[in-house]
Motif scaffolding. Sequence first.
Motif, PDB file in Angstrom:
ATOM      1  N   HIS A 247       0.825  -1.214   0.000  1.00 15.04           N
ATOM      2  CA  HIS A 247       0.000   0.000   0.000  1.00 15.04           C
ATOM      3  C   HIS A 247       0.858   1.262   0.000  1.00 15.04           C
ATOM      4  O   HIS A 247       0.464   2.285  -0.589  1.00 15.04           O
ATOM      5  CB  HIS A 247      -0.932  -0.013   1.206  1.00 15.04           C
ATOM      6  N   GLN A 248       2.023   1.199   0.622  1.00 17.28           N
ATOM      7  CA  GLN A 248       2.920   2.361   0.590  1.00 17.28           C
ATOM      8  C   GLN A 248       3.337   2.674  -0.836  1.00 17.28           C
ATOM      9  O   GLN A 248       3.389   3.847  -1.233  1.00 17.28           O
ATOM     10  CB  GLN A 248       4.147   2.088   1.468  1.00 17.28           C
ATOM     11  N   ARG A 249       3.647   1.648  -1.625  1.00 17.21           N
ATOM     12  CA  ARG A 249       4.062   1.862  -3.022  1.00 17.21           C
ATOM     13  C   ARG A 249       2.965   2.571  -3.810  1.00 17.21           C
ATOM     14  O   ARG A 249       3.239   3.464  -4.622  1.00 17.21           O
ATOM     15  CB  ARG A 249       4.409   0.529  -3.682  1.00 17.21           C
ATOM     16  N   VAL A 250       1.731   2.172  -3.609  1.00 17.26           N
ATOM     17  CA  VAL A 250       0.622   2.790  -4.327  1.00 17.26           C
ATOM     18  C   VAL A 250       0.550   4.279  -4.025  1.00 17.26           C
ATOM     19  O   VAL A 250       0.472   5.126  -4.928  1.00 17.26           O
ATOM     20  CB  VAL A 250      -0.719   2.106  -3.964  1.00 17.26           C
ATOM     21  N   LEU A 251       0.596   4.628  -2.756  1.00 18.99           N
ATOM     22  CA  LEU A 251       0.434   6.027  -2.365  1.00 18.99           C
ATOM     23  C   LEU A 251       1.634   6.879  -2.749  1.00 18.99           C
ATOM     24  O   LEU A 251       1.478   7.973  -3.300  1.00 18.99           O
ATOM     25  CB  LEU A 251       0.193   6.105  -0.854  1.00 18.99           C
ATOM     26  N   GLN A 252       2.839   6.393  -2.486  1.00 16.77           N
ATOM     27  CA  GLN A 252       4.010   7.204  -2.802  1.00 16.77           C
ATOM     28  C   GLN A 252       4.174   7.368  -4.308  1.00 16.77           C
ATOM     29  O   GLN A 252       4.462   8.470  -4.797  1.00 16.77           O
ATOM     30  CB  GLN A 252       5.279   6.593  -2.196  1.00 16.77           C
ATOM     31  N   GLU A 289      -7.995   1.575  -6.058  1.00 18.69           N
ATOM     32  CA  GLU A 289      -6.771   1.057  -5.436  1.00 18.69           C
ATOM     33  C   GLU A 289      -6.161   2.094  -4.499  1.00 18.69           C
ATOM     34  O   GLU A 289      -5.661   1.750  -3.415  1.00 18.69           O
ATOM     35  CB  GLU A 289      -5.773   0.663  -6.527  1.00 18.69           C
ATOM     36  N   ILE A 290      -6.214   3.349  -4.899  1.00 15.28           N
ATOM     37  CA  ILE A 290      -5.708   4.425  -4.049  1.00 15.28           C
ATOM     38  C   ILE A 290      -6.538   4.530  -2.775  1.00 15.28           C
ATOM     39  O   ILE A 290      -6.007   4.681  -1.667  1.00 15.28           O
ATOM     40  CB  ILE A 290      -5.715   5.761  -4.816  1.00 15.28           C
ATOM     41  N   ASP A 291      -7.857   4.419  -2.913  1.00 18.90           N
ATOM     42  CA  ASP A 291      -8.735   4.516  -1.749  1.00 18.90           C
ATOM     43  C   ASP A 291      -8.469   3.381  -0.764  1.00 18.90           C
ATOM     44  O   ASP A 291      -8.478   3.590   0.459  1.00 18.90           O
ATOM     45  CB  ASP A 291     -10.194   4.493  -2.200  1.00 18.90           C
ATOM     46  N   ALA A 295      -7.130   3.833   3.124  1.00 15.58           N
ATOM     47  CA  ALA A 295      -7.825   3.220   4.259  1.00 15.58           C
ATOM     48  C   ALA A 295      -6.873   2.340   5.061  1.00 15.58           C
ATOM     49  O   ALA A 295      -6.911   2.329   6.301  1.00 15.58           O
ATOM     50  CB  ALA A 295      -9.019   2.408   3.763  1.00 15.58           C
ATOM     51  N   PHE A 296      -5.992   1.627   4.358  1.00 16.39           N
ATOM     52  CA  PHE A 296      -5.015   0.799   5.060  1.00 16.39           C
ATOM     53  C   PHE A 296      -4.062   1.668   5.868  1.00 16.39           C
ATOM     54  O   PHE A 296      -3.691   1.312   6.997  1.00 16.39           O
ATOM     55  CB  PHE A 296      -4.227  -0.063   4.075  1.00 16.39           C
ATOM     56  N   ARG A 297      -3.664   2.812   5.302  1.00 14.38           N
ATOM     57  CA  ARG A 297      -2.754   3.704   6.036  1.00 14.38           C
ATOM     58  C   ARG A 297      -3.375   4.149   7.356  1.00 14.38           C
ATOM     59  O   ARG A 297      -2.684   4.209   8.376  1.00 14.38           O
ATOM     60  CB  ARG A 297      -2.395   4.924   5.186  1.00 14.38           C
TER      61      ARG A 297
END
Length: 396
Positions: A247-252, A289-291, A295-297
């Motif tokens: 999830h970090q990869r997606v957001l960054q 996917e971003i959402d 939410a996971f963050r």
Amino acid sequence: MSQELLGAFVPGTDVRVEGSADGPLAGLTFAVKDLFDVAGHVTGCGNPDWAASHPPAERHAWAAQVLLDAGAGVAGKTITDEISLGLLGINRHHGTPVNPQAPDLVPGGSSSGSASAVAGGLVDFALGTDSGGSVRTPSSFCGLYGLRPTHGRIPVAGLMTQAPSFDTVGYFTRDAEMFGRVGAVLLQEGIGDALPAEILVATDCFGIADAAVADALRPVLDRLKAEFASVRECRLADGDIADWPRHQRVLQSTEFQDTFRDWIDRVNPRFSSEVAGAFASDGKVPQAEIDVAKAFRERARERMEELLGDRRVLCLPTMPILPIRRDARVSEMRNAVSRIIDLTAIAGLTGSPQISLPLGRSGGVPVGLSLIGWHGGDADLIAMAQALASRGFPDP
């Protein structure tokens, strides 16, 4: 080691600024990663086309200015991975700085030049940045003390940001005493002597580290358990630890696409193949996917608050791997970066402060041990680093 042998500073630049005549850092010198503005000089961001398409800075970055006001002087601009997208310290345009502790191995990035300059004794300390691990990685690989602060704790004014919800200003030193002196200036806060109430050893984080890393840190953990009354094991993740880096990869990646998209479209810059590949998707990550990642963050932050409430700290390897060779194949580089993010994603996602301590060795190669603290607990982490040094860590 000489500046010429290390290759830590940006080629063709001579960036020097005198500090104030007095102050807590008077007489010291520091290096500045080439993402920080220094008045009168172009902030090159590790890419010649970025440098050519941007004017000189009009004022110093906040972090540079506060250090100058404290008496330290700027000794030069240091190499960064291209536009700070990298964790190994490799720059195809400016060269790869030498890791003074292991010259055949990478120094770690993207604050590679800053770490190299400190580890090689060219400066007393250096500024770096950390979005996805760019202070923590070279700290571990080069055997340095390094801080990634609580997100937002140190102002990023005058910094070329990459991914705003991850970007932080960090720094490197060779010893714990200097670590405290510099930290007090950047945090604008005294470093006391209070120790955390409990140390939690994250077994799932140690479980994904290579045997060489775990073996190098085991004696340190044994000493921690012998010298501190409250040390216990726990699991960080309440599910799969692999979810954190995913999830970090997606957001960054979404954020750095947003940061650089317009400039790339206008300038059509030259990139190394590794950096060009990071923009191949043009940022077209599905919103769903971003959402899910956002939410996971939030859940990850709640989990960290649950674990570290009441002044606890989380203990884990800084890196799950040893530094790879400077001449490694591209496939090895990609695998190494993926492995690194497995652990650096933790503080990145949660915005937590993390220090890397040079407490382990494997066959002569440095191995960092990290402590992650509660939000705003930066000074307490630095105090812990000083307390460990006063007790003789790493050597019994």
